[in-house]
Structures are given as structure tokens and as C-alpha cells.
Scaffold this active site. Structure first.
Site: not given
Ligand SMILES: [Mg+2]
Length: 290
Positions: A41-43, A224
Site C-alpha cells: 500500500d502507499f499512504d 494499513d
Molecule cells: Mg494506506
């Protein structure tokens, strides 16, 4: 969509163990595998969660680790995000890495991009909904309506807790009145995601990436968000899934506490982890990465 893992892992009701307690096991599993599909995932995973969604960038150590994965013949790194594909690419700032945006609705794999037809047709509807929504939530301080093209995100991280319900009810009303039945609302992290009602999520995106990867390779996915759970389920017991955070209910097999720990774990993978990948096939030239 074809999820390769036909038996979804039931969601556990207790938190999985921290990765720090499982290094030996992880090392064993890596040493048995000729390669690694590293999905992330990124953020909140590669970048710390920021109050302002227009700010996040991956941390420098994460950029370095991703560069190491990209340049390693036995690793395919891929980033799967809720962000629009173009936005994700720009923020990542690294060429040669597979990127999947809008939870899988837009993909750029092996350098060729595509948008799902269902998603492309929803774009004008998403645009209309965003404009109407903007008019309604304008006076609710902290609300950010982000039009991402084929999807939109309504961020309420900075909204007074007492007003969050009002934001949610505006989103529901506008989507049901102007979404022409083509859009769905999904819970994100301190946000609501407005997406085309396509049968597609981060799990489908990960399955698609696996189609492009040698099927003997180990899959690892880290994220997350609640939307990452679909990817954890695709990883199943055969791969390694890592939840970033302290959610009580997750399908992930392991966890780290926050993005700082995620960075350390990813660094470990890029160094010690890759060092133990099976070399049994490498002497024969190894499986083709692309
Ligand atoms: Mg995220």
C-alpha cells in the site's frame, strides 16, 4: 474475478503476531522461495499518514528499499493504492515499478496501463457527484473532497468528530441521488471512498499482479487500510501478509505497529530477507522476472 487463493482466510478475531517475533519463520519461508512478489500500500505504509492528503511522499529509506527490489532479478515490487494512478506515480517518483491506482481500477503493470471499462464510464458520474457534494460539505470544516477521476475520496480526518456523521450522510444522499446506481461507498481510513460498482478491489489487483509473476514466487503484501484486507485474503496462508497498525480484526498473518516499523521491516526484507531467497534456480538462470 479470479482470486488465486480459492480458500479465503477467515478473519481472525485476535491480533496477529508482530513480525519481530517471527523473523526465523519469515527467513525460512523466503529461503524456500525462488522469488518475491512484494506488494505494498502507499499512504500510511510507505509514507506516514499526513493530515493533508496532498502532502505524503514515501520516506527516503522506503524509496531505497523499493529501488533495491526493482533492481533485484528475483523480486517484483508493486504499489497498490487508493490514489489515482497518475498521482501515485508522481508521488512515488520511481520508474520501473508496477503501480495500481484507485484500488485496482487503473493499473500500470510491466509498463502498460489500463483502466477497467466499468471504471472509465463512471468518470463523468463521479465528477458530477463530487461537484454536488462539494456544495454540501463546503461549510463543514476540514472536509476534503478529492476527485480522483474514476473514483473519489471524501476525507474527514480533520473534521470535528461531532460532524463526521453529517459528512457521511451527505455522501450517502448525494451518491444515491446522483450516482445513477453506478457508484458504491466504501469505508477508508478516516475517509469514504466513492467507487464504481465494479467487482474489483485491492485483492483483485494483487491477483492480477500474480498473473504476471512466476507462480512459484512467494507473495508478500503489506498495508494499513481496511481496503488492504482484500489483498491479505488473496495472499492467504501461502504468502506473507502484514497489517500496519493495531486493528483488532484483520486477515493478515503478521503486523507491525505503524509506518515507522513498516519502514524498518521493509528495509530488513530488502537486505537480510533478499539475501536468503532461494538460489537453487539462480544457477540455472532463474525464473524470468518479466
Ligand atoms: Mg494506506
Amino acid at each position: 474475478m479470479n482470486h488465486r487463493s480459492s480458500q479465503p482466510t477467515p478473519e481472525s478475531t485476535s491480533q496477529p503476531p508482530l513480525v519481530w517475533a517471527a523473523f526465523e519463520e519469515l527467513r525460512d519461508r523466503l529461503s524456500e522461495s525462488p522469488g518475491l512478489l512484494f506488494g505494498t500500500d502507499f499512504d500510511g505504509t510507505l509514507s506516514p499518514i499526513a493530515e493533508d492528503p496532498t502532502v505524503p511522499e514515501p520516506t527516503e529509506p522506503n524509496v531505497q528499499s523499493l529501488g533495491t527490489f526493482r533492481d533485484h532479478p528475483q523480486v517484483r515490487p508493486a504499489v497498490i493504492s487508493g490514489r489515482g494512478l497518475a498521482d501515485l506515480r508522481e508521488r512515488l517518483g520511481l520508474a520501473g515499478i508496477d503501480c495500481v491506482g484507485n484500488h485496482g481500477l487503473e493499473a500500470d503493470i510491466d509498463g502498460s496501463g489500463e483502466t477497467l471499462p466499468d471504471a472509465a464510464s463512471a468518470e463523468p458520474v463521479v465528477d458530477d457527484v463530487c461537484r454536488r457534494l462539494g456544495g454540501r460539505v463546503d461549510d463543514i470544516e476540514g472536509t476534503v473532497v478529492e476527485n480522483k477521476g474514476v473514483t473519489a475520496t471524501v476525507h474527514y480526518r480533520q473534521v470535528d468528530r461531532a460532524a463526521v456523521e453529517t459528512v457521511e450522510s451527505h455522501v450517502q444522499t448525494v451518491v444515491s441521488e446522483y450516482g445513477r446506481g453506478e457508484l458504491e461507498i466504501h469505508d477508508g481510513k478516516e475517509s469514504l471512498e466513492i467507487r464504481p460498482a465494479a467487482d474489483w478491489d485491492k485483492g483483485s489487483a494483487l491477483s492480477q499482479l500474480r498473473e504476471h509473476t512466476d507462480d512459484t514466487w512467494l507473495t508478500l503484501y503489506i498495508g494499513d487500510d481496511t481496503t488492504d484486507e482484500a489483498a491479505f485474503r488473496v495472499v492467504g496462508d501461502e504468502g506473507i501478509s502484514v497489517h500496519v497498525g493495531d486493528r483488532e480484526t484483520t486477515a493478515a498473518g503478521y503486523r507491525v505497529r505503524d509506518s515507522t516499523e513498516a519502514e524498518v521491516f521493509i528495509r530488513w526484507l530488502a537486505t537480510d530477507g533478499l539475501a536468503v531467497l532461494s538460489t537453487a534456480d539462480r544457477s540455472k538462470g532463474g525464473p524470468a522476472k518479466r
